[in-house]
Scaffold this motif. Structure first.
Motif, PDB file in Angstrom:
ATOM      1  N   MET A   1       4.846  -2.305  15.087  1.00  0.00           N
ATOM      2  CA  MET A   1       5.775  -1.659  14.188  1.00  0.00           C
ATOM      3  C   MET A   1       5.031  -0.573  13.416  1.00  0.00           C
ATOM      4  O   MET A   1       3.891  -0.753  13.007  1.00  0.00           O
ATOM      5  CB  MET A   1       6.333  -2.710  13.228  1.00  0.00           C
ATOM      6  CG  MET A   1       7.386  -2.159  12.319  1.00  0.00           C
ATOM      7  SD  MET A   1       8.283  -3.502  11.535  1.00  0.00           S
ATOM      8  CE  MET A   1       7.930  -3.156   9.856  1.00  0.00           C
ATOM      9  N   SER A   2       5.664   0.545  13.203  1.00  0.00           N
ATOM     10  CA  SER A   2       5.051   1.607  12.429  1.00  0.00           C
ATOM     11  C   SER A   2       6.119   2.249  11.559  1.00  0.00           C
ATOM     12  O   SER A   2       7.314   2.073  11.782  1.00  0.00           O
ATOM     13  CB  SER A   2       4.413   2.648  13.346  1.00  0.00           C
ATOM     14  OG  SER A   2       5.389   3.300  14.114  1.00  0.00           O
ATOM     15  N   GLY A   3       5.672   2.991  10.590  1.00  0.00           N
ATOM     16  CA  GLY A   3       6.605   3.677   9.717  1.00  0.00           C
ATOM     17  C   GLY A   3       6.089   3.722   8.298  1.00  0.00           C
ATOM     18  O   GLY A   3       4.976   3.298   8.006  1.00  0.00           O
ATOM     19  N   ILE A   4       6.928   4.244   7.437  1.00  0.00           N
ATOM     20  CA  ILE A   4       6.602   4.375   6.027  1.00  0.00           C
ATOM     21  C   ILE A   4       7.642   3.586   5.244  1.00  0.00           C
ATOM     22  O   ILE A   4       8.841   3.717   5.486  1.00  0.00           O
ATOM     23  CB  ILE A   4       6.632   5.850   5.582  1.00  0.00           C
ATOM     24  CG1 ILE A   4       5.611   6.674   6.386  1.00  0.00           C
ATOM     25  CG2 ILE A   4       6.372   5.970   4.082  1.00  0.00           C
ATOM     26  CD1 ILE A   4       5.710   8.162   6.146  1.00  0.00           C
ATOM     27  N   THR A   5       7.176   2.790   4.313  1.00  0.00           N
ATOM     28  CA  THR A   5       8.060   2.037   3.446  1.00  0.00           C
ATOM     29  C   THR A   5       7.721   2.377   2.009  1.00  0.00           C
ATOM     30  O   THR A   5       6.552   2.350   1.632  1.00  0.00           O
ATOM     31  CB  THR A   5       7.889   0.511   3.659  1.00  0.00           C
ATOM     32  OG1 THR A   5       8.179   0.208   5.013  1.00  0.00           O
ATOM     33  CG2 THR A   5       8.808  -0.276   2.740  1.00  0.00           C
ATOM     34  N   GLU A   6       8.724   2.698   1.218  1.00  0.00           N
ATOM     35  CA  GLU A   6       8.517   2.959  -0.205  1.00  0.00           C
ATOM     36  C   GLU A   6       8.998   1.752  -0.992  1.00  0.00           C
ATOM     37  O   GLU A   6      10.098   1.249  -0.766  1.00  0.00           O
ATOM     38  CB  GLU A   6       9.292   4.196  -0.656  1.00  0.00           C
ATOM     39  CG  GLU A   6       9.124   4.483  -2.135  1.00  0.00           C
ATOM     40  CD  GLU A   6       9.902   5.694  -2.604  1.00  0.00           C
ATOM     41  OE1 GLU A   6       9.649   6.135  -3.740  1.00  0.00           O
ATOM     42  OE2 GLU A   6      10.764   6.192  -1.858  1.00  0.00           O
ATOM     43  N   ILE A   7       8.164   1.304  -1.901  1.00  0.00           N
ATOM     44  CA  ILE A   7       8.538   0.219  -2.805  1.00  0.00           C
ATOM     45  C   ILE A   7       8.623   0.843  -4.188  1.00  0.00           C
ATOM     46  O   ILE A   7       7.641   1.389  -4.686  1.00  0.00           O
ATOM     47  CB  ILE A   7       7.507  -0.918  -2.781  1.00  0.00           C
ATOM     48  CG1 ILE A   7       7.434  -1.495  -1.366  1.00  0.00           C
ATOM     49  CG2 ILE A   7       7.875  -1.993  -3.799  1.00  0.00           C
ATOM     50  CD1 ILE A   7       6.322  -2.486  -1.156  1.00  0.00           C
ATOM     51  N   ALA A   8       9.801   0.773  -4.777  1.00  0.00           N
ATOM     52  CA  ALA A   8      10.031   1.399  -6.077  1.00  0.00           C
ATOM     53  C   ALA A   8      10.558   0.370  -7.063  1.00  0.00           C
ATOM     54  O   ALA A   8      11.149  -0.637  -6.660  1.00  0.00           O
ATOM     55  CB  ALA A   8      11.032   2.546  -5.938  1.00  0.00           C
ATOM     56  N   GLY A   9      10.344   0.631  -8.325  1.00  0.00           N
ATOM     57  CA  GLY A   9      10.843  -0.264  -9.358  1.00  0.00           C
ATOM     58  C   GLY A   9      10.257   0.093 -10.699  1.00  0.00           C
ATOM     59  O   GLY A   9       9.353   0.926 -10.804  1.00  0.00           O
ATOM     60  N   GLU A  10      10.768  -0.551 -11.711  1.00  0.00           N
ATOM     61  CA  GLU A  10      10.295  -0.306 -13.071  1.00  0.00           C
ATOM     62  C   GLU A  10       8.863  -0.802 -13.230  1.00  0.00           C
ATOM     63  O   GLU A  10       8.399  -1.655 -12.472  1.00  0.00           O
ATOM     64  CB  GLU A  10      11.192  -1.034 -14.070  1.00  0.00           C
ATOM     65  CG  GLU A  10      12.607  -0.519 -14.115  1.00  0.00           C
ATOM     66  CD  GLU A  10      13.453  -1.263 -15.133  1.00  0.00           C
ATOM     67  OE1 GLU A  10      12.899  -1.865 -16.066  1.00  0.00           O
ATOM     68  OE2 GLU A  10      14.681  -1.225 -14.975  1.00  0.00           O
ATOM     69  N   ALA A  11       8.194  -0.305 -14.259  1.00  0.00           N
ATOM     70  CA  ALA A  11       6.860  -0.790 -14.597  1.00  0.00           C
ATOM     71  C   ALA A  11       6.942  -2.291 -14.852  1.00  0.00           C
ATOM     72  O   ALA A  11       7.872  -2.774 -15.482  1.00  0.00           O
ATOM     73  CB  ALA A  11       6.346  -0.068 -15.834  1.00  0.00           C
ATOM     74  N   GLY A  12       5.976  -3.028 -14.311  1.00  0.00           N
ATOM     75  CA  GLY A  12       5.957  -4.473 -14.498  1.00  0.00           C
ATOM     76  C   GLY A  12       6.799  -5.246 -13.509  1.00  0.00           C
ATOM     77  O   GLY A  12       6.934  -6.465 -13.620  1.00  0.00           O
ATOM     78  N   ALA A  13       7.360  -4.565 -12.516  1.00  0.00           N
ATOM     79  CA  ALA A  13       8.220  -5.232 -11.522  1.00  0.00           C
ATOM     80  C   ALA A  13       7.410  -5.931 -10.423  1.00  0.00           C
ATOM     81  O   ALA A  13       7.986  -6.510  -9.527  1.00  0.00           O
ATOM     82  CB  ALA A  13       9.189  -4.233 -10.902  1.00  0.00           C
ATOM     83  N   ALA A  14       6.093  -5.869 -10.482  1.00  0.00           N
ATOM     84  CA  ALA A  14       5.169  -6.526  -9.538  1.00  0.00           C
ATOM     85  C   ALA A  14       4.981  -5.758  -8.230  1.00  0.00           C
ATOM     86  O   ALA A  14       4.666  -6.349  -7.203  1.00  0.00           O
ATOM     87  CB  ALA A  14       5.584  -7.966  -9.273  1.00  0.00           C
ATOM     88  N   LYS A  15       5.127  -4.438  -8.260  1.00  0.00           N
ATOM     89  CA  LYS A  15       4.901  -3.633  -7.065  1.00  0.00           C
ATOM     90  C   LYS A  15       3.436  -3.719  -6.630  1.00  0.00           C
ATOM     91  O   LYS A  15       3.144  -3.914  -5.452  1.00  0.00           O
ATOM     92  CB  LYS A  15       5.291  -2.176  -7.325  1.00  0.00           C
ATOM     93  CG  LYS A  15       6.748  -1.970  -7.682  1.00  0.00           C
ATOM     94  CD  LYS A  15       7.052  -0.525  -8.015  1.00  0.00           C
ATOM     95  CE  LYS A  15       6.300   0.030  -9.201  1.00  0.00           C
ATOM     96  NZ  LYS A  15       6.630  -0.540 -10.506  1.00  0.00           N
ATOM     97  N   THR A  16       2.519  -3.583  -7.584  1.00  0.00           N
ATOM     98  CA  THR A  16       1.095  -3.662  -7.263  1.00  0.00           C
ATOM     99  C   THR A  16       0.734  -5.057  -6.776  1.00  0.00           C
ATOM    100  O   THR A  16      -0.024  -5.210  -5.813  1.00  0.00           O
ATOM    101  CB  THR A  16       0.237  -3.273  -8.479  1.00  0.00           C
ATOM    102  OG1 THR A  16       0.506  -1.904  -8.799  1.00  0.00           O
ATOM    103  CG2 THR A  16      -1.247  -3.434  -8.196  1.00  0.00           C
ATOM    104  N   GLN A  17       1.273  -6.072  -7.406  1.00  0.00           N
ATOM    105  CA  GLN A  17       1.027  -7.458  -6.985  1.00  0.00           C
ATOM    106  C   GLN A  17       1.433  -7.643  -5.527  1.00  0.00           C
ATOM    107  O   GLN A  17       0.691  -8.219  -4.731  1.00  0.00           O
ATOM    108  CB  GLN A  17       1.814  -8.414  -7.887  1.00  0.00           C
ATOM    109  CG  GLN A  17       1.573  -9.866  -7.609  1.00  0.00           C
ATOM    110  CD  GLN A  17       0.304 -10.399  -8.245  1.00  0.00           C
ATOM    111  OE1 GLN A  17      -0.373  -9.715  -8.996  1.00  0.00           O
ATOM    112  NE2 GLN A  17      -0.038 -11.618  -7.925  1.00  0.00           N
ATOM    113  N   LEU A  18       2.610  -7.157  -5.163  1.00  0.00           N
ATOM    114  CA  LEU A  18       3.082  -7.252  -3.783  1.00  0.00           C
ATOM    115  C   LEU A  18       2.134  -6.503  -2.845  1.00  0.00           C
ATOM    116  O   LEU A  18       1.756  -7.011  -1.789  1.00  0.00           O
ATOM    117  CB  LEU A  18       4.499  -6.695  -3.657  1.00  0.00           C
ATOM    118  CG  LEU A  18       5.066  -6.615  -2.239  1.00  0.00           C
ATOM    119  CD1 LEU A  18       5.156  -7.999  -1.600  1.00  0.00           C
ATOM    120  CD2 LEU A  18       6.430  -5.934  -2.250  1.00  0.00           C
TER     121      LEU A  18
END
Length: 159
Positions: A1-18
């Motif tokens: 699988m290939s591609g680009i995925t954007e993960i967006a959300g408010e600060a503190g939504a755990a984007k970095t954790q994910l």
């Protein structure tokens, strides 16, 4: 699988954790939900990646414990995770254009995380907002062009 995925959300939504959890998952065998390859983490959200690295260390310990039956240790889990600090959009382009392909040729990279593209452009956007109307429009057009070029390069790398 290939591609680009954007993960967006408010600060503190755990984007970095994910993102960090995905980085540690990447080297695992597919039967364990992994990608059988390394991962690159480009940190551009703040001036230092030290807090993210500290979180990565903590997660690696827990991750290794959870996967100890296949010989996972914190060190082994992290040895396929490459972290680079990025301080500007131009530096991001240089890394994505030159360093990522080189590293991918030397190792089996299966995941690239940029945390965060928005953070890198925030300062440039703030400077552009302070400029006159014509300068601001020119800066926005340049930023859009840069992002399109970056997205095209990322798509090319994912293929």
């Amino acid at each position: 699988m290939s591609g680009i995925t954007e993960i967006a959300g408010e600060a503190g939504a755990a984007k970095t954790q994910l993102a960090l959890q995905l980085m540690l998952q990447s080297p695992l065998p597919q039967g364990r939900g992994g990608l059988c390859g390394g991962a690159i983490y480009l940190h551009g959200d703040t001036a230092s990646c030290a807090p993210a690295l500290k979180r990565l260390d903590t997660l690696a310990e827990a991750f290794a414990e959870r996967h100890q039956d296949i010989g996972a240790t914190a060190h082994r889990v992290k040895e396929m995770v490459y972290v680079m600090q990025v301080d500007s959009p131009d530096e991001l382009w240089k890394i994505v254009h030159e360093k990522v392909p080189t590293l991918a040729a030397q190792t089996h990279i299966r995941l690239l995380v940029i945390d965060s593209v928005g953070g890198l452009y925030r300062t440039a956007a703030d400077e552009a907002a302070a400029a006159s109307g014509q300068q601001r429009a020119s800066a926005q057009a340049e930023r859009a062009q840069h992002l399109m070029r970056l997205a095209a390069r990322l798509k090319q790398l994912s293929s």
